[in-house]
Write an enzyme that holds these catalytic residues in place. Structure first.
Site, PDB file in Angstrom:
ATOM      1  N   ASP A 102       0.893  -1.226   0.057  1.00 26.18           N
ATOM      2  CA  ASP A 102       0.107   0.362   0.066  1.00 26.18           C
ATOM      3  C   ASP A 102       0.894   1.285  -0.123  1.00 26.18           C
ATOM      4  O   ASP A 102       1.520   1.413   1.035  1.00 26.18           O
ATOM      5  CB  ASP A 102      -1.002   0.008   1.193  1.00 26.18           C
ATOM      6  CG  ASP A 102      -1.705   1.140   1.146  1.00 26.18           C
ATOM      7  OD1 ASP A 102      -1.428   2.132   0.835  1.00 26.18           O
ATOM      8  OD2 ASP A 102      -3.081   1.029   1.512  1.00 26.18           O
ATOM      9  N   HIS A 103       1.098   1.885  -1.057  1.00 26.16           N
ATOM     10  CA  HIS A 103       2.216   2.923  -1.359  1.00 26.16           C
ATOM     11  C   HIS A 103       1.981   3.924  -0.266  1.00 26.16           C
ATOM     12  O   HIS A 103       2.811   4.640   0.153  1.00 26.16           O
ATOM     13  CB  HIS A 103       2.438   3.401  -2.558  1.00 26.16           C
ATOM     14  CG  HIS A 103       1.189   4.310  -3.063  1.00 26.16           C
ATOM     15  ND1 HIS A 103       0.207   3.930  -3.482  1.00 26.16           N
ATOM     16  CD2 HIS A 103       1.413   5.747  -3.459  1.00 26.16           C
ATOM     17  CE1 HIS A 103      -0.387   5.271  -3.846  1.00 26.16           C
ATOM     18  NE2 HIS A 103       0.308   6.173  -3.779  1.00 26.16           N
ATOM     19  N   HIS A 115      -5.765   2.798   1.311  1.00 24.13           N
ATOM     20  CA  HIS A 115      -5.005   3.881   1.852  1.00 24.13           C
ATOM     21  C   HIS A 115      -5.906   4.609   2.991  1.00 24.13           C
ATOM     22  O   HIS A 115      -5.045   4.761   3.791  1.00 24.13           O
ATOM     23  CB  HIS A 115      -5.006   4.831   0.696  1.00 24.13           C
ATOM     24  CG  HIS A 115      -4.440   4.569  -0.588  1.00 24.13           C
ATOM     25  ND1 HIS A 115      -3.212   3.229  -0.549  1.00 24.13           N
ATOM     26  CD2 HIS A 115      -4.422   4.680  -1.969  1.00 24.13           C
ATOM     27  CE1 HIS A 115      -2.907   3.026  -1.933  1.00 24.13           C
ATOM     28  NE2 HIS A 115      -3.697   3.940  -2.604  1.00 24.13           N
TER      29      HIS A 115
HETATM   30  C1  BG6 Z   1      -3.595   4.927  -6.197  1.00 29.42           C
HETATM   31  C2  BG6 Z   1      -5.036   4.975  -6.673  1.00 29.42           C
HETATM   32  O1  BG6 Z   1      -3.670   3.871  -5.274  1.00 29.42           O
HETATM   33  O2  BG6 Z   1      -3.533   5.999  -5.635  1.00 29.42           O
HETATM   34  C3  BG6 Z   1      -5.161   6.140  -7.777  1.00 29.42           C
HETATM   35  O3  BG6 Z   1      -5.421   3.617  -7.745  1.00 29.42           O
HETATM   36  C4  BG6 Z   1      -4.618   7.321  -6.706  1.00 29.42           C
HETATM   37  O4  BG6 Z   1      -6.726   6.317  -8.171  1.00 29.42           O
HETATM   38  C5  BG6 Z   1      -3.391   7.104  -6.227  1.00 29.42           C
HETATM   39  O5  BG6 Z   1      -4.760   8.380  -7.832  1.00 29.42           O
HETATM   40  C6  BG6 Z   1      -3.203   8.326  -5.420  1.00 29.42           C
HETATM   41  O6  BG6 Z   1      -1.866   8.183  -4.995  1.00 29.42           O
HETATM   42  P1  BG6 Z   1      -0.876   9.607  -4.646  1.00 29.42           P
HETATM   43  O7  BG6 Z   1       0.515   8.951  -3.917  1.00 29.42           O
HETATM   44  O8  BG6 Z   1      -0.866  10.403  -5.794  1.00 29.42           O
HETATM   45  O9  BG6 Z   1      -1.656  10.287  -3.306  1.00 29.42           O
END
Ligand code: BG6
Length: 490
Positions: free
Chosen positions: A178-179, A241
């Site tokens: 989960d980044h 997230h």
């Molecule tokens: C991803 C989603 O996991 O996270 C995207 O699939 C979203 O829809 C993105 O835009 C948002 O990531 P960050 O790091 O740009 O906040």
């Protein structure tokens, strides 16, 4: 040497879907940055594996372009790029038939070396690929597999996927990314809560009125038509997230940063979330979809026009009032909202403390605002503690709110590494603290599924909102019904 630059053992990094979007935008640039930081020991190899029949040279060209496009020019060093490209090779593989896996086996000739198999492919292929890896005896004690979301589209499909991967890899080898957990500010939540004596005594229903978590994006569909229209904001952002952020705010202090110690605590939070049933869904949840409007770059289309279909019931915005049924959080709502094409790109967690019990200053002092702690995840990462102070000068006690600020840009020098850089190196080191365990993913779906079902059964309206605004008015009503307002960021 900081922990960011401590070299790790040599490893082989195999990217299934090596020529795809994730590899191009995130994985190759992140690996490059980690090489530049001095974290690679030799011989570390990166192997692209996909269906396209590329040669090593063609894969290097692809990687070279990926670096040019996704690494700032000032951080591209010709010698470093040369070294990086030399560690790349490519093997065409067919996940369905298994062609190419024998060649991969020949290439991965050192069974003791760390192997990372990165699944930058559609989840439908996770099963076949992991099966071929095992059948070809490529899964050694030192192997790890990395899987990206979506891990299922409901509890049943998540279980199926976990079973398939679990059939070929042990849980200790499975890294579910989960980044958001790799973002510096998200980890700072743990530093703030458990590295300071100040907050923890106040971190409960006796002192906190409510919590708000906002992840607002300005982007729209971004060429992800097929995926997004089947997913929607609840599956795409909330199940993973947003719930992970909620867990880090709400969990009990783990006994250490050990992976299972942290994940056990997060799991308890997920299991304590009060289920939202069919009758409550309309009052506790809001679904929205953007209509044509404006963004910073000018006029933008509505969701269905972008999609190119006459209609869609997919939500691009969701707001939820969540409640955690335990002693610490009883009676403290967590308001969560996320959406695309909103007014600005902003992710933050706002903790609103309770009002003072008694005002000694009288009405002349002005409004005494409740203290707020705001953790800004992006952009302009930082932490702000809002407090009341006396307005300077004679003429009586007038109070006003101001903030104690920690802006990361002003406090720390150097670049802020991308979440993937941190997470990739954790995979190599075998540290699972920032990765989701199977039971966590399934507990999150256990809470999400009834909402999805309620929406279907009630045909809950997907409310339109104009692109460039803060979402449907129902989201404002959701919080205002409780006498509260969304935190306005400045
Ligand atoms: C991803 C989603 O996991 O996270 C995207 O699939 C979203 O829809 C993105 O835009 C948002 O990531 P960050 O790091 O740009 O906040």
């Amino acid at each position: 040497m900081t922990s960011h630059t401590i070299p790790v053992e040599p490893f082989d990094f195999i990217v299934f879907g090596g020529t795809g979007d994730l590899s191009e935008r995130k994985l190759l640039p992140s690996l490059y940055h980690r090489q530049v930081a001095g974290q690679f020991s030799e011989p570390t190899r990166i192997i692209g594996a996909s269906r396209s029949k590329l040669t090593d040279a063609q894969f290097r060209d692809f990687a070279s372009k990926a670096l040019t496009d996704h690494v700032p020019a000032a951080e591209l060093d010709a010698t470093q790029v040369g070294t990086f490209l030399q560690r790349l090779s490519y093997i065409p593989v067919d996940a369905r038939s298994g062609d190419g896996f024998a060649k991969l086996k020949k290439t991965l000739n050192d069974p003791d070396r760390i192997r990372v198999f990165y699944m930058a492919v559609a989840p439908e292929l996770f099963g076949d690929i992991s099966q071929h890896l095992r059948e070809n005896e490529l899964v050694t004690a030192n192997s790890r597999i990395v899987v990206e979301k979506p891990i299922g589209r409901d509890l049943a499909s998540a279980r199926e996927l976990n079973d398939v991967i679990g059939h070929n890899f042990r849980e200790q080898q499975i890294f579910r990314i989960d980044h958001y957990l790799g973002k510096e500010t998200v980890q700072n939540l743990m530093a703030l809560r458990f590295g300071n004596a100040l907050y923890e005594p106040l971190w409960n229903s006796a002192h906190i009125d409510h919590v708000q978590i906002t992840v607002a994006e300005t982007v729209g569909l971004e060429d992800r038509v097929t995926y997004y229209d089947k997913a929607g904001a609840l599956r795409d952002m909330m199940q993973n997230h947003m719930l992970q952020l909620l867990c880090l705010v709400a969990m009990e202090p783990p006994s250490s940063m050990d992976a299972d110690a942290v994940r056990d605590e997060k799991l308890k939070v997920l299991r304590s979330l009060r289920r939202i049933n069919g009758q409550e869904a309309p009052r506790h949840t809001v679904r929205g979809q953007y209509r044509a409007g404006a963004s910073a770059t000018g006029a933008v289309k509505g969701y269905v026009e972008e999609l190119g279909k006459p209609e869609s019931r997919t939500e691009t915005f969701v707001a939820i009032k969540a409640e955690i049924e335990n002693w610490r959080w009883a009676g403290v709502p967590f308001y969560l909202r996320t959406g695309k094409r909103l007014a600005s790109r902003l992710s933050e967690i706002a903790i609103e403390f309770k009002q003072i019990p008694h005002n000694i200053f009288g009405t002349g002092a002005g409004n005494i605002m409740a203290n707020q702690l705001v953790i800004r995840l992006q952009p302009d990462e930082g932490i702000r503690q809002f407090i009341m102070i006396k307005d300077p000068g004679p003429g009586g006690m007038r109070l006003r709110a101001t903030s104690l600020d920690v802006s990361f840009a002003n406090t720390f020098e150097g670049r802020n590494p991308d979440a993937y850089e941190r997470l990739i190196m954790d995979v190599v080191r075998g540290n699972q603290t920032l990765f989701m365990r199977r039971d966590e993913v399934e507990a999150a779906w256990t809470w999400i599924d009834p909402i999805l079902n309620a929406w279907e059964e009630n045909r809950q309206e997907v409310q339109g909102y104009t692109a460039g605004t803060w979402g449907p008015s129902a989201a404002i009503a959701l919080i205002e019904r409780d006498g509260r307002t969304w935190h306005e960021s400045t």
